[in-house]
Design a protein around this motif. Structure first.
Motif, PDB file in Angstrom:
ATOM      1  N   HIS A   1       0.843  -1.195   0.000  1.00  0.00           N
ATOM      2  CA  HIS A   1       0.000   0.000   0.000  1.00  0.00           C
ATOM      3  C   HIS A   1       0.880   1.247   0.000  1.00  0.00           C
ATOM      4  O   HIS A   1       0.587   2.227  -0.698  1.00  0.00           O
ATOM      5  CB  HIS A   1      -0.908   0.019   1.229  1.00  0.00           C
ATOM      6  CG  HIS A   1      -2.070  -0.918   1.116  1.00  0.00           C
ATOM      7  ND1 HIS A   1      -2.937  -0.911   0.059  1.00  0.00           N
ATOM      8  CD2 HIS A   1      -2.508  -1.885   1.943  1.00  0.00           C
ATOM      9  CE1 HIS A   1      -3.861  -1.836   0.226  1.00  0.00           C
ATOM     10  NE2 HIS A   1      -3.619  -2.440   1.358  1.00  0.00           N
TER      11      HIS A   1
ATOM     12  N   ASP B   1       2.360   1.677  -3.441  1.00  0.00           N
ATOM     13  CA  ASP B   1       1.318   2.092  -4.380  1.00  0.00           C
ATOM     14  C   ASP B   1       0.985   3.568  -4.186  1.00  0.00           C
ATOM     15  O   ASP B   1       0.708   4.294  -5.151  1.00  0.00           O
ATOM     16  CB  ASP B   1       0.068   1.243  -4.179  1.00  0.00           C
ATOM     17  CG  ASP B   1      -0.808   1.208  -5.417  1.00  0.00           C
ATOM     18  OD1 ASP B   1      -0.255   1.260  -6.531  1.00  0.00           O
ATOM     19  OD2 ASP B   1      -2.036   1.127  -5.268  1.00  0.00           O
ATOM     20  N   ALA B   2       1.034   4.023  -2.931  1.00  0.00           N
ATOM     21  CA  ALA B   2       0.804   5.450  -2.660  1.00  0.00           C
ATOM     22  C   ALA B   2       1.922   6.300  -3.272  1.00  0.00           C
ATOM     23  O   ALA B   2       1.667   7.399  -3.789  1.00  0.00           O
ATOM     24  CB  ALA B   2       0.721   5.681  -1.151  1.00  0.00           C
TER      25      ALA B   2
ATOM     26  N   PHE C   1       1.531   9.183  -5.968  1.00  0.00           N
ATOM     27  CA  PHE C   1       2.100  10.500  -5.684  1.00  0.00           C
ATOM     28  C   PHE C   1       2.896  11.014  -6.878  1.00  0.00           C
ATOM     29  O   PHE C   1       2.783  12.189  -7.263  1.00  0.00           O
ATOM     30  CB  PHE C   1       2.981  10.408  -4.438  1.00  0.00           C
ATOM     31  CG  PHE C   1       3.635  11.702  -4.036  1.00  0.00           C
ATOM     32  CD1 PHE C   1       2.875  12.806  -3.705  1.00  0.00           C
ATOM     33  CD2 PHE C   1       5.016  11.795  -3.965  1.00  0.00           C
ATOM     34  CE1 PHE C   1       3.475  14.006  -3.317  1.00  0.00           C
ATOM     35  CE2 PHE C   1       5.631  12.980  -3.581  1.00  0.00           C
ATOM     36  CZ  PHE C   1       4.850  14.084  -3.256  1.00  0.00           C
TER      37      PHE C   1
ATOM     38  N   ALA D   1       6.867   7.090   3.098  1.00  0.00           N
ATOM     39  CA  ALA D   1       5.637   6.337   2.833  1.00  0.00           C
ATOM     40  C   ALA D   1       5.610   5.040   3.632  1.00  0.00           C
ATOM     41  O   ALA D   1       4.567   4.648   4.177  1.00  0.00           O
ATOM     42  CB  ALA D   1       5.526   6.043   1.338  1.00  0.00           C
TER      43      ALA D   1
ATOM     44  N   LEU E   1       2.475   5.502   5.660  1.00  0.00           N
ATOM     45  CA  LEU E   1       1.365   5.034   4.822  1.00  0.00           C
ATOM     46  C   LEU E   1       1.331   3.518   4.706  1.00  0.00           C
ATOM     47  O   LEU E   1       0.842   2.969   3.723  1.00  0.00           O
ATOM     48  CB  LEU E   1       1.479   5.655   3.425  1.00  0.00           C
ATOM     49  CG  LEU E   1       1.355   7.174   3.353  1.00  0.00           C
ATOM     50  CD1 LEU E   1       1.587   7.656   1.927  1.00  0.00           C
ATOM     51  CD2 LEU E   1      -0.012   7.634   3.852  1.00  0.00           C
TER      52      LEU E   1
ATOM     53  N   GLU F   1      -3.510   0.346   5.260  1.00  0.00           N
ATOM     54  CA  GLU F   1      -4.462   0.668   4.204  1.00  0.00           C
ATOM     55  C   GLU F   1      -5.376   1.796   4.662  1.00  0.00           C
ATOM     56  O   GLU F   1      -5.972   1.736   5.734  1.00  0.00           O
ATOM     57  CB  GLU F   1      -5.300  -0.562   3.872  1.00  0.00           C
ATOM     58  CG  GLU F   1      -6.317  -0.316   2.778  1.00  0.00           C
ATOM     59  CD  GLU F   1      -7.262  -1.487   2.608  1.00  0.00           C
ATOM     60  OE1 GLU F   1      -8.202  -1.369   1.815  1.00  0.00           O
ATOM     61  OE2 GLU F   1      -7.062  -2.502   3.288  1.00  0.00           O
TER      62      GLU F   1
ATOM     63  N   VAL G   1      -6.517   7.125   0.545  1.00  0.00           N
ATOM     64  CA  VAL G   1      -5.245   6.977  -0.165  1.00  0.00           C
ATOM     65  C   VAL G   1      -5.380   5.924  -1.254  1.00  0.00           C
ATOM     66  O   VAL G   1      -4.908   6.101  -2.390  1.00  0.00           O
ATOM     67  CB  VAL G   1      -4.119   6.610   0.820  1.00  0.00           C
ATOM     68  CG1 VAL G   1      -2.825   6.306   0.068  1.00  0.00           C
ATOM     69  CG2 VAL G   1      -3.892   7.746   1.808  1.00  0.00           C
ATOM     70  N   ARG G   2      -6.031   4.834  -0.934  1.00  0.00           N
ATOM     71  CA  ARG G   2      -6.176   3.785  -1.938  1.00  0.00           C
ATOM     72  C   ARG G   2      -7.056   4.251  -3.091  1.00  0.00           C
ATOM     73  O   ARG G   2      -6.790   3.929  -4.252  1.00  0.00           O
ATOM     74  CB  ARG G   2      -6.765   2.524  -1.302  1.00  0.00           C
ATOM     75  CG  ARG G   2      -6.867   1.400  -2.311  1.00  0.00           C
ATOM     76  CD  ARG G   2      -7.256   0.097  -1.703  1.00  0.00           C
ATOM     77  NE  ARG G   2      -7.467  -0.884  -2.751  1.00  0.00           N
ATOM     78  CZ  ARG G   2      -7.917  -2.104  -2.536  1.00  0.00           C
ATOM     79  NH1 ARG G   2      -8.196  -2.487  -1.317  1.00  0.00           N
ATOM     80  NH2 ARG G   2      -8.101  -2.948  -3.528  1.00  0.00           N
TER      81      ARG G   2
ATOM     82  N   ALA H   1      -4.970   6.334  -5.201  1.00  0.00           N
ATOM     83  CA  ALA H   1      -4.009   5.499  -5.921  1.00  0.00           C
ATOM     84  C   ALA H   1      -4.667   4.823  -7.115  1.00  0.00           C
ATOM     85  O   ALA H   1      -4.094   4.751  -8.212  1.00  0.00           O
ATOM     86  CB  ALA H   1      -3.418   4.455  -4.976  1.00  0.00           C
TER      87      ALA H   1
ATOM     88  N   SER I   1      -5.304   7.546  -9.823  1.00  0.00           N
ATOM     89  CA  SER I   1      -4.187   8.384 -10.266  1.00  0.00           C
ATOM     90  C   SER I   1      -3.787   8.126 -11.719  1.00  0.00           C
ATOM     91  O   SER I   1      -3.396   9.056 -12.439  1.00  0.00           O
ATOM     92  CB  SER I   1      -2.980   8.181  -9.351  1.00  0.00           C
ATOM     93  OG  SER I   1      -2.526   6.823  -9.396  1.00  0.00           O
TER      94      SER I   1
END
Length: 708
Positions: free
Chosen positions: A9, A12-13, A17, A308, A312, A315, A319-320, A323, A326
């Motif tokens: 996670h 992935d963030a 980003f 992160a 982060l 989960e 944010v997910r 992601a 994005s």
């Protein structure tokens, strides 16, 4: 790879980003005095040195960081799906967006730039400009094109290495070097050498632009390709040892401080050059700037990944969601950003008002479009690998805060239900697989689910694992939907039919599986527990059937699951391996793990199970302990040493089955007294006579025959 899904996670963030920063980056362009001076067509009346500096800072690290994450997830995907599956996935999720996206977006971007430049003379090319070979306007989609090239290069190199006789030694040295590098305080300096060298010797290099964006040719410029290939390969190797991420996590503050200082120095070195954005440096200042720029790029990358990992890891639904969205936002943002920049360029407002307005409007509109047209559609499936049903955010109901590790001591509480089916019905066409089935698994117990072929056992297990949905009834896994990510992280599974990448080594498979759990065992611990250490370096495809089952068992338990599903776990094992697996299963139960066991070896269930559930025709027909199952039937076992032929005994009334083992005759019957009288009458020399109550095998046979 002893990493957790939470760490994935975090990465992935970071990927999201990097993509979302692209909106922030490109929204600055109409406000940058240096860019306007060299002829950029969208020029706002309110210029900002601050936004120009912001552009510089972001450009230093954004794509290096992105390609590290891209390499990491590429290696993960390759070892999850194998070469052919990897290629199919990349063609779908990179190739289609590249081709379709360019066909749709390129005309929009070009039209917006023509609108902005209408009536103005074309800008003069920079001094020394040379037309690139194979020119092509890739626009902002160049990153997908470069990714595709890197996939080809890495797969070819990997295939060449695999064919070498010393391939294992090469991999071992690569892993050792990678471990030393990441833990070393000079990691950023070493990794900066390729890009610094490429920049220094790249004659057209305009230093203010940093790594030249490879967006105007099908042949990427050398500094960009070298920089991003280095980052991609670093990420690829990092996934082989994800414990190295902890080094970045520990050092993120130091990396961040270093990155800020070095980037500020680099910006200072080019801010007052007389030629502005066309400026070049020569000699020692050029080399010094290239080195500082390269080190800053890697320090930023390590700092952001480390931060992160630190903040982060859990989960978080928001944010997910960002992601997931994005990729869509980045693909579509550029024509919208350019159009908004041109629209507001003559407004009599300060840049501090117009710039955030452009960013916020762009982001809001694209998020709305993602929600309406992407997330639950085929587009979302292409971009994200899945589509979410409308109104249902699978796995995002709440952050997962539970650590999937069993208790350190035995905790048996059948009253606490971990998984359950309540009045579940499931049809496949006209076939009724489950008919109002009720089934539950309590804490700390081993439940054996028995039944003839077609009884509904596999369907019931599939429902509890969230692989299918019931037509009627309720399914619960740790008091949540079985589709919840938080619930799934607490489960281990060993299915009977398993397809794994044959070229992967056993350690790699266990490491990969462990990477999805919050508190996994090390690969060494899992192999020690399952007696597979001697198989660690062997390719999975070269193992025997029994060895594959042992490896699958190690993969099932390496995440320290609270609930373990074992489907025919000892099929193909020899007697010794089967006994060792039984011993490990008992150890897991003593440690607090609940287990659901399906098996055709009834002696296995008899030896291991706390509770037996017999399923027939989609219904539970009996449930209880092994002793309670025996008590449900009237059969008895009669054993003796006799000269009476087995063929003759088989013809006697009330004899269900006869077999012989070790010189003894074994008889199953519902009327033991009558059979014993006939035995004594037929053979006066009969000896070693024993009469026992039925075993689980006889109980199972009688119960399922009655249900039929």
């Amino acid at each position: 790879m002893h990493d957790s899904p939470e760490r994935l996670h975090a990465l992935d963030a970071v990927r999201a980003f990097a993509l979302l920063l692209g909106i922030v980056l490109h929204a600055t362009m109409s406000f940058m005095p240096g860019l306007i001076a060299v002829g950029w067509p969208i020029a706002d009346r309110s210029q900002s040195e601050f936004l120009q500096g912001t552009f510089f800072f972001i450009h230093v690290f954004r794509m290096t960081m992105f390609f590290v994450i891209a390499g990491f997830f590429a290696h993960l995907l390759f070892h999850r799906r194998g070469a052919s599956g990897f290629i199919r996935d990349r063609l779908r999720r990179v190739g289609i967006p590249l081709v379709v996206g360019w066909l749709i977006l390129a005309p929009m971007i070009i039209a917006t730039l023509i609108w902005a430049a209408w009536g103005s003379p074309p800008p003069a090319p920079p001094p020394g400009f040379e037309k690139p070979a194979l020119p092509f306007p890739l626009m902002h989609l160049w990153f997908l094109y470069v990714l595709a090239l890197l996939y080809v290069v890495v797969l070819v190199i990997r295939q060449l290495i695999v064919k070498l006789p010393n391939a294992d030694a090469i991999r071992a040295r690569a892993d050792a070097s990678m471990g030393w590098l990441v833990r070393s305080p000079v990691a950023a300096m070493v990794l900066a050498i390729p890009v610094a060298t490429a920049l220094h010797f790249y004659q057209p290099w305009m230093v203010h632009g940093g790594i030249p964006t490879p967006d105007m040719s099908l042949i990427p410029n050398s500094p960009a390709f070298i920089a991003f290939a280095t980052a991609f390969c670093f990420g690829w190797l990092l996934h082989r040892q994800t414990t190295l991420l902890s080094s970045m996590q520990r050092g993120w503050v130091a990396y961040l401080a270093t990155a800020i200082v070095l980037t500020s120095v680099a910006l200072f070195m080019v801010s007052d050059l007389p030629s502005g954005f066309f400026a070049k440096l020569e000699g020692l200042p050029r080399l010094a700037y290239a080195v500082i720029y390269g080190i800053a790029s890697w320090c930023w990358t390590f700092a952001i990944i480390g931060a992160a990992m630190r903040y982060l890891s859990r989960e978080r639904p928001v944010v997910r969601y960002l992601a997931d969205s994005s990729y869509w936002l980045y693909l579509l943002h550029l024509p919208l950003v350019f159009a908004l920049q041109q629209l507001v360029s003559e407004w009599p407002l300060h840049w501090s008002v117009k710039y955030p307005l452009i960013v916020s409007v762009t982001t809001a509109l694209l998020l709305l479009s993602y929600r309406a047209f992407v997330r639950s559609t085929y587009i979302g499936e292409v971009l994200n690998g899945r589509r979410y049903p409308k109104g249902l955010e699978k796995g995002l109901e709440r952050p997962s805060t539970v650590v999937a590790a069993p208790a350190t001591s035995h905790s048996h509480d059948p009253q606490k239900t971990l998984a359950s089916l309540k009045a579940v019905k499931k049809r496949y066409g006209s076939t009724l697989a489950l008919d109002g089935l009720d089934l539950n698994v309590g804490k700390g117990e081993l439940v054996a689910v028995l039944g003839p072929n077609g009884a509904g056992k596999s369907t019931a297990i599939g429902l509890m694992l969230g692989l299918q949905r019931p037509d009627q009834g309720a399914v619960s896994l740790f008091d949540e939907s079985p589709e919840s990510l938080a619930a799934r992280r607490r489960v281990g599974v060993m299915m009977q039919e398993v397809a794994l990448a044959p070229e992967l080594r056993v350690r790699e498979l266990i490491d990969l599986t462990a990477s999805y759990y919050a508190a996994p065992m090390t690969a060494e611990a899992a192999m020690e527990m399952t007696h597979t250490k001697e198989l660690a370096l062997r390719p999975y495809g070269k193992l025997s059937g029994g060895q594959k089952r042992q490896v699958q068992f190690a993969m099932a338990i390496c995440g320290r699951p609270q609930l373990l599903f074992l489907d025919e776990p000892t099929v193909g094992l020899d007697i010794r391996a089967r006994e060792m697996m039984w011993s490990t299963i008992r150890e897991l139960v003593r440690g607090g793990c609940s287990i659901v066991l399906t098996t055709h070896y009834l002696e296995e269930a008899e030896s291991l199970a706390d509770r037996v559930i017999v399923v027939a025709k989609g219904r539970v027909i009996a449930s209880g302990s092994v002793d309670e199952m025996r008590a449900l039937v009237s059969r008895r076992r009669v054993s003796c040493t006799t000269s009476t032929p087995i063929a003759e005994i088989e013809r006697w009334p009330d004899v269900d089955s006869v077999s012989s083992t070790g010189g003894r005759v074994l008889i199953s019957t519902a009327r033991a007294e009558d059979v014993v009288r006939r035995l004594l009458a037929a053979d006066a020399t009969l000896s070693d006579l024993e009469v026992q109550r039925a075993g689980l095998s006889e109980a199972f046979t009688e119960l399922t025959q009655e249900a039929a």
